[in-house]
Design a protein around this motif. Structure first.
Motif, PDB file in Angstrom:
ATOM      1  N   UNK A   1      -2.343  -1.308   7.276  1.00 11.83           N
ATOM      2  CA  UNK A   1      -3.508  -1.898   6.595  1.00 11.83           C
ATOM      3  C   UNK A   1      -3.737  -3.327   7.068  1.00 11.83           C
TER       4      UNK A   1
ATOM      5  N   UNK B   1       2.413  12.966  -0.323  1.00 11.22           N
ATOM      6  CA  UNK B   1       2.532  13.144   1.132  1.00 11.22           C
ATOM      7  C   UNK B   1       3.661  12.291   1.732  1.00 11.22           C
TER       8      UNK B   1
ATOM      9  N   UNK C   1       0.872  -1.177   0.000  1.00 16.09           N
ATOM     10  CA  UNK C   1       0.000   0.000   0.000  1.00 16.09           C
ATOM     11  C   UNK C   1       0.906   1.223   0.000  1.00 16.09           C
ATOM     12  N   UNK C   2       0.713   2.087  -0.958  1.00 13.38           N
ATOM     13  CA  UNK C   2       1.664   3.170  -1.154  1.00 13.38           C
ATOM     14  C   UNK C   2       0.916   4.469  -1.423  1.00 13.38           C
ATOM     15  N   UNK C   3       1.409   5.562  -0.830  1.00 14.26           N
ATOM     16  CA  UNK C   3       0.822   6.875  -1.081  1.00 14.26           C
ATOM     17  C   UNK C   3       1.841   7.731  -1.806  1.00 14.26           C
TER      18      UNK C   3
ATOM     19  N   UNK D   1     -11.039  -0.643  -2.005  1.00 16.64           N
ATOM     20  CA  UNK D   1     -12.011   0.373  -1.605  1.00 16.64           C
ATOM     21  C   UNK D   1     -13.425  -0.236  -1.554  1.00 16.64           C
TER      22      UNK D   1
ATOM     23  N   UNK E   1      -4.783   9.926   5.655  1.00 20.16           N
ATOM     24  CA  UNK E   1      -5.045   9.996   4.209  1.00 20.16           C
ATOM     25  C   UNK E   1      -5.392   8.601   3.661  1.00 20.16           C
ATOM     26  N   UNK E   2      -4.618   7.607   4.088  1.00 27.13           N
ATOM     27  CA  UNK E   2      -4.848   6.229   3.618  1.00 27.13           C
ATOM     28  C   UNK E   2      -6.230   5.728   4.031  1.00 27.13           C
TER      29      UNK E   2
ATOM     30  N   UNK F   1      -8.871   7.461   4.675  1.00 29.78           N
ATOM     31  CA  UNK F   1      -9.863   8.180   3.872  1.00 29.78           C
ATOM     32  C   UNK F   1      -9.889   7.634   2.441  1.00 29.78           C
ATOM     33  N   UNK F   2      -8.701   7.518   1.832  1.00 32.14           N
ATOM     34  CA  UNK F   2      -8.621   7.090   0.427  1.00 32.14           C
ATOM     35  C   UNK F   2      -9.151   5.671   0.222  1.00 32.14           C
ATOM     36  N   UNK F   3      -8.872   4.789   1.166  1.00 34.53           N
ATOM     37  CA  UNK F   3      -9.281   3.384   0.994  1.00 34.53           C
ATOM     38  C   UNK F   3     -10.604   3.072   1.696  1.00 34.53           C
ATOM     39  N   UNK F   4     -11.275   4.113   2.220  1.00 41.73           N
ATOM     40  CA  UNK F   4     -12.601   3.941   2.848  1.00 41.73           C
ATOM     41  C   UNK F   4     -12.579   2.939   3.991  1.00 41.73           C
ATOM     42  N   UNK F   5     -11.490   2.935   4.753  1.00 37.98           N
ATOM     43  CA  UNK F   5     -11.405   2.026   5.892  1.00 37.98           C
ATOM     44  C   UNK F   5     -12.340   2.495   7.004  1.00 37.98           C
TER      45      UNK F   5
ATOM     46  N   UNK G   1      -4.525   9.778  -3.170  1.00 33.34           N
ATOM     47  CA  UNK G   1      -3.132   9.486  -3.538  1.00 33.34           C
ATOM     48  C   UNK G   1      -2.663   8.100  -3.111  1.00 33.34           C
ATOM     49  N   UNK G   2      -3.595   7.196  -2.817  1.00 36.00           N
ATOM     50  CA  UNK G   2      -3.222   5.876  -2.280  1.00 36.00           C
ATOM     51  C   UNK G   2      -3.406   4.786  -3.335  1.00 36.00           C
ATOM     52  N   UNK G   3      -2.470   3.858  -3.342  1.00 34.96           N
ATOM     53  CA  UNK G   3      -2.480   2.806  -4.348  1.00 34.96           C
ATOM     54  C   UNK G   3      -2.179   1.472  -3.674  1.00 34.96           C
TER      55      UNK G   3
ATOM     56  N   UNK H   1       1.460  -0.325   4.545  1.00 33.42           N
ATOM     57  CA  UNK H   1       1.117  -1.729   4.296  1.00 33.42           C
ATOM     58  C   UNK H   1       0.876  -2.473   5.610  1.00 33.42           C
TER      59      UNK H   1
END
Lengths: 284, 284
Positions: free
Chosen positions: A133, A112, A107-109, B134, A159-160, A162-166, B104-106, A130
Motif C-alpha cells: 500500500x 485469505x 493494512x490487514x486482510x 477507500x 483482493x486488497x 479491489x477492496x480499497x479501490x486502488x 475482507x480488508x481493514x 501494508x
C-alpha cells in the motif's frame, strides 16, 4: 537509470513523469534478483513508458524466527541486472525511511491471509499488504507486476486493490523455473548440493497430480497424500503444507471438480520453499 | 451539482477533472449536514476547483449496540444545503457498493485508536480508517477537510495519511458551535429540551479548565475531577470519559505544562456527545 532512497524524491520524480503524461509500471521486490524478477521488469518495460523497481527487504513481513538478517542482498548486481533489462528507476529506501517515528498503521486482510503460508507466517501478509500500500502510494503506478510463485501474495494483493479501490492494474506473471523445474527464488541460495536435488520434489509433485487426474482421481485427500509421499521420498524435506485450494478465495477444496491450485510449502534443509500450479479442470 | 452512486462513475468523473488539471477538495460526511459540515464545504470551495462531498453512513464504524439504524438521514435537505454552499459533486453510494462480495480488508492503527473514544468504541476507528482510505482512492482529492469536533478522528486520519504515504493534504477545521456553545453534531437531534440544556455541560467544562489554569492549577487529576463535578451537576449526564491528552499522540498527560487537549465524551440522555478544546500553555 536513476536511484532514489528518499520518499519525497521518489514522489517528486513520479509527479514530474505523470505531469508529462507518462505511464508507470512498478515491480516491487526484496532484491537479490533473478530471472523471475527480470520477466516482470521486461513485461513492465514493454507496456509502460517508465519502469520503477523497488528493492526493499521489508522487516515487517518476517516473523521473529525467520530469515530477515540472513536474507540475501546484492545491490550492485541487482542494479546491473535492472539496467540491462531496461528498468528506468530504482527505489531503494532504508527501513527507517519507510517506517518513521510513531508509525502505527496496518493494512490487514482476513480469511485469505489465514490459510496456506498465513498459518506458519501469521504476521507475513499484513506486512506485505501494508508495505505494498505504501509503495503504491509512493510510486503511483498504472500497473504493478507480481510473480505467481508467491501465489497467495498475488491473490492477497488483488483482493486488497479491489477492496480499497486502488487505482492500479495488478498483473500476475508466470512462474519462472530453472531448466530442471525448480521455481526461481532468492532463497534458493540457501540450498547445498544434496538439498538442491531434493528441492525438485516441489515441482515434481505437479507431475504426480497430473498423473492422478489422468487416472480419474479427483479426491483432494488422495491427491495430497500422494504428493506428501512423493515429497518425503526426497531426503532433507519437511512439509509445511500441501493444499488444494480455490484459485481466488484460497479456500480448501475437497475435490478436483473445478479449477484448483495445488500450493506447497516445504522445508528443504533450512530453506523454506514454496511452489504452486493452477490446474484447469476440463468438463468437456 | 452532480450526484454519483457508483464507484466507477465517480472515478471516471474524477479522472476527467484531473486530466483537465482541476484540483479536487473532498468533504467526507455521514450526511444529516449542519453548519459544521458547511464550514468545511465552503473552505474546500474557496481552495479547490471542484468540491466533492460524500454522504455515506458507514456501517463498519458503528458497534453492534450503537445507533446505526437510528442515525438521522435527510438526503434531500443535504443536497439543498450542499448546492447552496457551492459543492459541485455528491458521492452517495449504497453500503453494498462500498462493501462488495468477499470484502475482507481493514486499515487499522494501534495506540492512537485505543484511547478516548477507542475504549468504548473498539471497532470505530478501523471502520473510519478503512472507509476513508477507500474514499480517498475513489475521489483522489488534493485536499480533504475534517472538523475538529471529532478530534481523535482527525488525528487518526493525519497519522494514517502520513504512515501510508497518501497524497492528500488533510485540513482540520475549527469546531462550529450553536450560539450557546453546544458543538454542532448530527446526533444533537437525539436531545429533548431538558437534555439540550444539560448538553451545555460539555462546552461549559472548558470554562472550568480556563479558570483552573488561571488559578495556576496544572495537575491533570484535579482538572479532570473538577470537570466531572461540573458535568455531573447537570441532570441526565453520564460520563464516558474525561481526558487531558497530548495534541498529536493523544497519550494521556499528567500535568498541563505543555499544550494539551481536553477531550470529553458524555451521554446526555441516550445521545453520546463529544467535545474538545486545545489549550495552549504559555510559558512566556
Amino acid at each position: 537509470m536513476k536511484i532514489f532512497n528518499k520518499i519525497t524524491d521518489m514522489k517528486a520524480e513520479i509527479k514530474k513523469l505523470k505531469s508529462e503524461g507518462k505511464s508507470v509500471g512498478f515491480v516491487p521486490t526484496m532484491g537479490f534478483l533473478h530471472e523471475g524478477h527480470m520477466s516482470l521488469v521486461r513485461e513492465s518495460v514493454s507496456n509502460n513508458d517508465v519502469t520503477v523497481t523497488s528493492i526493499f527487504v521489508n522487516p515487517t513481513q518476517f516473523g521473529p524466527t525467520e530469515d530477515l538478517a540472513a536474507y540475501p542482498r546484492d545491490f550492485e548486481r541487482d542494479c546491473a541486472m535492472l539496467d540491462k533489462n531496461g528498468a528506468d528507476i530504482i527505489f531503494h529506501p532504508e527501513p527507517s525511511e519507510i517506517y518513521g517515528e510513531g508509525f502505527c498503521t496496518k493494512v490487514e486482510l482476513s480469511g485469505i491471509t489465514e490459510v496456506l503460508c498465513g498459518i506458519s507466517r501469521p504476521v507475513h501478509f499484513a506486512g506485505v499488504a501494508t508495505v505494498v500500500t505504501k509503495l503504491f502510494n509512493i510510486v503511483n503506478p498504472d500497473r504493478a507486476y507480481f510473480g505467481s510463485k508467491d501465489y497467495q501474495q498475488l491473490q492477497v494483493i488483488r483482493r486488497m486493490v479491489k477492496d480499497l479501490n486502488m487505482d492500479v492494474e495488478v498483473v500476475g506473471m508466470p512462474i519462472i523455473r530453472e531448466a530442471d523445474g525448480l521455481a526461481m527464488s532468492s532463497r534458493n541460495v540457501y540450498l547445498g548440493a544434496p538439498e538442491r536435488r531434493s528441492a525438485l520434489a516441489l515441482s515434481g509433485s505437479f507431475k504426480v497430480v497430473e498423473d492422478l487426474l489422468k487416472q480419474g482421481v479427483t479426491d483432494s485427500k488422495t491427491i495430497k497424500e500422494k504428493i506428501a509421499e512423493f515429497i518425503l521420498s526426497h531426503p532433507h524435506t519437511r512439509i509445511d503444507y500441501i493444499e488444494t485450494v480455490h484459485p481466488e478465495s484460497l479456500v480448501s477444496v475437497d475435490s478436483a471438480e473445478a479449477d484448483f491450485v495445488v500450493a506447497l510449502a516445504v522445508y528443504v534443509g533450512k530453506a523454506r520453499l514454496i511452489d504452486n500450479r493452477y490446474f484447469e479442470v476440463n468438463h468437456a
